[in-house]
Scaffold this active site. Sequence first.
Site, PDB file in Angstrom:
ATOM      1  N   GLU A 270     -20.160  38.340  -6.837  1.00  0.00           N
ATOM      2  CA  GLU A 270     -19.922  38.007  -8.253  1.00  0.00           C
ATOM      3  C   GLU A 270     -20.431  39.080  -9.203  1.00  0.00           C
ATOM      4  O   GLU A 270     -20.424  38.912 -10.414  1.00  0.00           O
ATOM      5  CB  GLU A 270     -20.486  36.630  -8.611  1.00  0.00           C
ATOM      6  CG  GLU A 270     -21.867  36.319  -8.125  1.00  0.00           C
ATOM      7  CD  GLU A 270     -22.270  34.883  -8.417  1.00  0.00           C
ATOM      8  OE1 GLU A 270     -21.517  34.139  -9.044  1.00  0.00           O
ATOM      9  OE2 GLU A 270     -23.392  34.523  -8.017  1.00  0.00           O
TER      10      GLU A 270
ATOM     11  N   ASP B  37     -18.349  34.813 -12.622  1.00  0.00           N
ATOM     12  CA  ASP B  37     -19.266  35.902 -12.940  1.00  0.00           C
ATOM     13  C   ASP B  37     -18.634  37.264 -12.683  1.00  0.00           C
ATOM     14  O   ASP B  37     -18.883  38.210 -13.430  1.00  0.00           O
ATOM     15  CB  ASP B  37     -20.561  35.760 -12.130  1.00  0.00           C
ATOM     16  CG  ASP B  37     -21.485  34.736 -12.777  1.00  0.00           C
ATOM     17  OD1 ASP B  37     -21.619  34.773 -14.021  1.00  0.00           O
ATOM     18  OD2 ASP B  37     -22.036  33.892 -12.062  1.00  0.00           O
TER      19      ASP B  37
HETATM   20  C1  PEP Z   1     -18.886  32.005 -10.130  1.00  0.00           C
HETATM   21  O1  PEP Z   1     -19.609  32.780 -10.764  1.00  0.00           O
HETATM   22  O2  PEP Z   1     -17.655  32.148 -10.017  1.00  0.00           O
HETATM   23  C2  PEP Z   1     -19.473  30.822  -9.483  1.00  0.00           C
HETATM   24  C3  PEP Z   1     -18.766  30.050  -8.709  1.00  0.00           C
HETATM   25  O3  PEP Z   1     -20.768  30.546  -9.764  1.00  0.00           O
HETATM   26  P1  PEP Z   1     -21.226  29.848 -11.131  1.00  0.00           P
HETATM   27  O4  PEP Z   1     -19.988  29.474 -11.896  1.00  0.00           O
HETATM   28  O5  PEP Z   1     -22.045  28.675 -10.776  1.00  0.00           O
HETATM   29  O6  PEP Z   1     -22.011  30.949 -11.796  1.00  0.00           O
HETATM   30 MG    MG Z   2     -21.727  32.637 -10.542  1.00  0.00          MG
END
Ligand code: PEP
Ligand code: MG
Length: 584
Positions: free
Chosen positions: A451, A475
């Site tokens: 990410e 992210d």
């Molecule tokens: C993302 O970043 O795509 C993810 C699944 O984590 P979160 O949305 O919890 O940061």
């Molecule tokens: Mg994330």
Amino acid sequence: MTFSIHGLAVAGGIAIGRAVLVASSHVDVAHYFIQPEQVEAEIERVRKGRNAVVEELQRLQVEMPADAPHELTALLDVHLMLLQDEALTGGVKHWITERLYNAEWALTTQLEVVARQFDEMEDEYLRERKADLEQVVERILRHMKGVADPVTPSASSPRRKTQQELLLGDTQDVPLVLVAHDLSPADMLHFKQSVFAGFVTDVGGKTSHTAIVARSMGIPAVVGARAASQLVRQDDWVIIDGDTGVVSVDPSSIIFAEYGFRQRQVELERERLARLLHTPAITIDGQRIELLANIEQPGDSAAAVRAGAVGVGLFRSEFLFMGRSGKLPDEDEQYRAYCEAIAGMQGLPVTIRTVDVGADKPLDKGHKDGHLNPALGLRAIRWSLADPAMFRTQLRAVLRAAAHGKVNLLFPMLAHTHEIEQTLAQVDLARAELDARSVPHGPVQLGAMIEVPAAAIMVRSFLKYFDFLSIGTNDLIQYTLAIDRSDEAVAHLYDPLHPAVLRLVADVIAAGQALGKSVCMCGETAGDVGMTRLLLGLGLRSFSMHPAQILAVKQEVLRTDTRKLAAWVGQMLDGNAPAAAQAS
Ligand code: PEP
Ligand code: MG
């Protein structure tokens, strides 16, 4: 007067109901419904808080030095007067008794109501007394915080039904929609089992965590609606169009009829999709696709199975850590929570992601303000590695739970090789600690979230350490395009189709395939039906999303022939093709 507000559509469908305004306050205020038998106790809490402030102000009056400025004494008088005002006290009682709001929520709601009356006053002096009222209410809230614990909502209460039944007055059978300036993820959890038919917030982006939780609730939501909480009034009729982001306030009968019709269409579409529940997700050319669920709480796993998920691809464990005033769950509490999620999945695998707090997921409201740039700060794995004892508590709990079912352990936001090494060393240490205590534990597959662009670019090194990868597009897009995912002002630049993002995703999938390691995608893009074909064309075979989206994505999978996608996907990677897939 009919008017409409435009925001960002984050969870589809149509909600029609009366507005419940959640006022924002500088003090951390919990919002939840109480049980009818708690009404008296809640009123008493407000009374005690108010009396404490009255005493405090009276003491100040007595101790006021003789040469104190006259304005100061006058101000104390005004505050004392406001405290006794029936408009405030009577209103608070009304919200507690009639709507079953908890005490703090009732107080801030009434503050909003009275503050608006002040705003409408012609006399400038009186208008300015609004600030005094706000101060007085905040004083009461602070006292209530110190004086007694708020009544915590009981998770086991059959809320959905009883509250709908118990809401009094003309709202008894009327759906309610929530309108707020902002809602923290912890607030959203409180509301998760409540009666609301939809949400509108002034701030937030498509992949902000408030939006993600709203989506997981399967109810229409619009965020980034700017001044919605100022323009909508308590009890206004509101229609939320979660597909277009339009919020209609005080709609005319024609608009009502139109949206009523659309609501029934959405319902019919849902019923049609339900027929796919037991159909395996296989493309026309025979590619078997894994459709997994993202969950926020252990109790969500049963709903994931009902929605047709073949496992949990992302359990966002941080929600266990939120809204607890800094008291983190200990090993046993976490162990029980993970076991509950595993049991709910009935033998299907569960991917538990280690705690990812920070940025727009503060542990408690107000925490995020202290950081210069929270999205780039101490969040996710950085937070865990900064407190190894806390981290290992979580790891031990997961390893113990893994003795009861198939568990994958996923680490968020890794970027450096030394972070990977430290993380894996902590896993070994956690295992050794359990061995030393002779506590049983089970095997886990280890995975890294991709990410951060750095992780995507050096994905081949990551693959040496891990059994699987999971692409966190929320992210990855935020960091690749330098767009704060929770800032509605730059939401138009948040683009999953940006060729730079697509190339990173394509490369990660290809690297995983080359080494025979599984690559999943668990960001919101994975649940976006408009993206399904493209992702299949990029070679993605494992998707994790909110349970409510699984059947719609499955429908796309069933209609796709991945052999016909190559040319179009190539153009997309070059940034030269229309977004809609031509191949089927
Ligand atoms: C993302 O970043 O795509 C993810 C699944 O984590 P979160 O949305 O919890 O940061
Ligand atoms: Mg994330």
